[in-house]
Scaffold this active site. Structure first.
Site, PDB file in Angstrom:
ATOM      1  CE  LYS A  55     -12.341   5.755  -3.443  1.00  0.00           C
ATOM      2  NZ  LYS A  55     -12.835   4.712  -2.560  1.00  0.00           N
ATOM      3  CE  LYS A 103      -4.569   0.888   0.672  1.00  0.00           C
ATOM      4  NZ  LYS A 103      -5.784   0.584   1.365  1.00  0.00           N
ATOM      5  CE  LYS A 106     -11.499  -3.989  -5.678  1.00  0.00           C
ATOM      6  NZ  LYS A 106     -10.717  -4.072  -4.459  1.00  0.00           N
TER       7      LYS A 106
HETATM    8  P1  AMP Z   1     -12.745   0.461  -0.729  1.00  0.00           P
HETATM    9  O1  AMP Z   1     -13.689   1.377  -1.422  1.00  0.00           O
HETATM   10  O2  AMP Z   1     -11.753  -0.171  -1.650  1.00  0.00           O
HETATM   11  O3  AMP Z   1     -12.139   1.055   0.516  1.00  0.00           O
HETATM   12  O4  AMP Z   1     -13.622  -0.783  -0.202  1.00  0.00           O
HETATM   13  C1  AMP Z   1     -14.645  -0.687   0.776  1.00  0.00           C
HETATM   14  C2  AMP Z   1     -15.320  -2.048   0.901  1.00  0.00           C
HETATM   15  O5  AMP Z   1     -15.953  -2.456  -0.334  1.00  0.00           O
HETATM   16  C3  AMP Z   1     -14.344  -3.187   1.258  1.00  0.00           C
HETATM   17  O6  AMP Z   1     -14.969  -4.078   2.142  1.00  0.00           O
HETATM   18  C4  AMP Z   1     -14.081  -3.872  -0.077  1.00  0.00           C
HETATM   19  O7  AMP Z   1     -13.774  -5.229   0.090  1.00  0.00           O
HETATM   20  C5  AMP Z   1     -15.413  -3.675  -0.823  1.00  0.00           C
HETATM   21  N1  AMP Z   1     -15.202  -3.549  -2.303  1.00  0.00           N
HETATM   22  C6  AMP Z   1     -14.573  -2.532  -2.951  1.00  0.00           C
HETATM   23  N2  AMP Z   1     -14.587  -2.723  -4.300  1.00  0.00           N
HETATM   24  C7  AMP Z   1     -15.230  -3.900  -4.521  1.00  0.00           C
HETATM   25  C8  AMP Z   1     -15.593  -4.667  -5.698  1.00  0.00           C
HETATM   26  N3  AMP Z   1     -15.288  -4.258  -6.930  1.00  0.00           N
HETATM   27  N4  AMP Z   1     -16.250  -5.834  -5.527  1.00  0.00           N
HETATM   28  C9  AMP Z   1     -16.574  -6.260  -4.277  1.00  0.00           C
HETATM   29  N5  AMP Z   1     -16.282  -5.600  -3.146  1.00  0.00           N
HETATM   30  C10 AMP Z   1     -15.619  -4.431  -3.239  1.00  0.00           C
END
Ligand code: AMP
Ligand code: TRP
Length: 330
Positions: free
Chosen positions: A201, A114, A198
């Site tokens: 954002k 990270k 995937k």
């Molecule tokens: P983040 O926005 O990456 O901080 O993710 C916030 C939450 O959403 C975490 O629990 C991730 O595992 C889940 N998450 C983010 N992107 C995805 C995706 N494309 N598919 C499934 N879960 C996601």
């Protein structure tokens, strides 16, 4: 009801998308009927990587609360609150920091990755707070003596570290103050974005959570299909088609039928996309409407968080007393 206590949190960092919903929030909405749940908007965690520019923090918190409520999290049934407003999180993180070996933190596999990723984005993360991210997360969980933590698989190392901190605490102070929390992984897989990577954002391939029917159609229309298929009568190859991947997730009833028609060259890509958009709308239109309602009531959102903060604080204060006693910090 009441198989135990759940804690989970999410960082308020920008607009929520359908991947966040399918990967995390949908799971929470289901679990709220079975467990006593604490759900925190973890704004202190957001500061570990976005400390230099906090101009959007308050707006992001507000939007995240709206997302949670419009998805169906019930603010009566669950304790929905803002991490920084329950100061015991900061206090416990400080105390746990005293007994957490530096090597445990440096060893967290996601730490160095990270650090590298975010450096490319121009952020300097050689900070005390960023290294201590998992300690703060451990404090979140054990402050409520939670036994279950619904998270994505990417968080499993952090949870393992939480358990190690719990064992060390209980061993050092010779009492079983905290239970060892277990992860509950969401059954939902990673949701692809409209380009097949995937949904994230950082790739600009998301479908916003709470999208209007028009916004949704705009995104579905852009999804790439089988490039070898020029005319509707050409046989399609669903295995290379992004729309097909979404049909599998959002249109379980019709996917088999549509797949067969695609292979036989009996359904065009536009019609297939229309079917998908209609199905997704059944889910999203309702969330979109609820979102609109909540956007018009900023005072209500504030009240919900204020109410949650009070309830969280009552539990946190009592447990903090016990922790201080165990450590002889009186
Ligand atoms: P983040 O926005 O990456 O901080 O993710 C916030 C939450 O959403 C975490 O629990 C991730 O595992 C889940 N998450 C983010 N992107 C995805 C995706 N494309 N598919 C499934 N879960 C996601
Ligand atoms: N680190 C988690 C994430 O990025 C967010 C989080 C903070 C969390 N504290 C938590 C998750 C406590 C579960 C429990 O997704």
């Amino acid at each position: 009801m009441n198989k135990g206590r759940i804690f989970s949190g999410m960082q308020p960092s920008g607009r929520f998308h359908l991947g966040n919903y399918m990967g995390a929030l949908e799971n929470w909405v289901r679990l709220q009927h079975e467990y006593e749940c604490f759900f925190a908007i973890v704004d202190l965690h957001a500061l570990t990587s976005s400390y230099a520019d906090t101009s959007k923090l308050q707006e992001n918190i507000h939007q995240m609360a709206i997302d949670w409520l419009s998805a169906g999290l019930d603010p009566e049934k669950n304790v929905i609150f803002l991490q920084s407003h329950v100061q015991e999180h900061a206090e416990l993180a400080l105390l746990l920091g005293m007994l957490t070996p530096l090597s445990w933190l440096e060893r967290v596999p996601t730490y160095k990755d990270k650090l590298r990723d975010l450096e490319d984005s121009g952020k300097d993360l050689h900070t005390y707070g960023f290294l201590g991210y998992p300690v703060l997360m451990a404090a979140d969980i054990i402050l409520y003596k939670a036994t279950r933590v619904p998270v994505g698989e990417d968080q499993s190392a952090h949870l393992e570290l939480t358990r190690e901190i719990v064992r060390r605490f209980n061993y050092l102070y010779k009492q079983e103050v905290f239970p060892e929390p277990q992860a509950v992984f969401s059954k939902a897989k990673v949701l692809p974005g409209i380009d097949g990577r995937k949904m994230s954002k950082s790739y600009d391939n998301t479908i916003p959570f709470g999208a209007s029917p028009e916004e949704l159609w705009e995104r579905v229309r852009m999804m790439t299909t089988d490039p070898a298929r020029i005319r509707k009568t050409d046989p399609g190859h669903p295995e290379v088609c992004i729309v097909h991947r979404f049909q599998k997730v959002f249109n379980e009833e019709e996917v088999e039928n549509i797949t067969a028609q695609c292979r036989a060259g009996e359904i065009g890509c536009m019609q297939c996309k229309r079917c998908l958009a209609n199905k997704m709308n059944e889910l999203l239109a309702h969330i979109h409407a609820r979102r609109k309602e909540l956007e018009a009531k900023p005072g209500y959102i504030k009240e919900v968080l204020e109410y949650g903060n009070q309830r969280a604080k009552a539990v946190a204060r009592a447990n903090m007393e016990e922790i201080r006693r165990a450590m002889n910090v009186l």
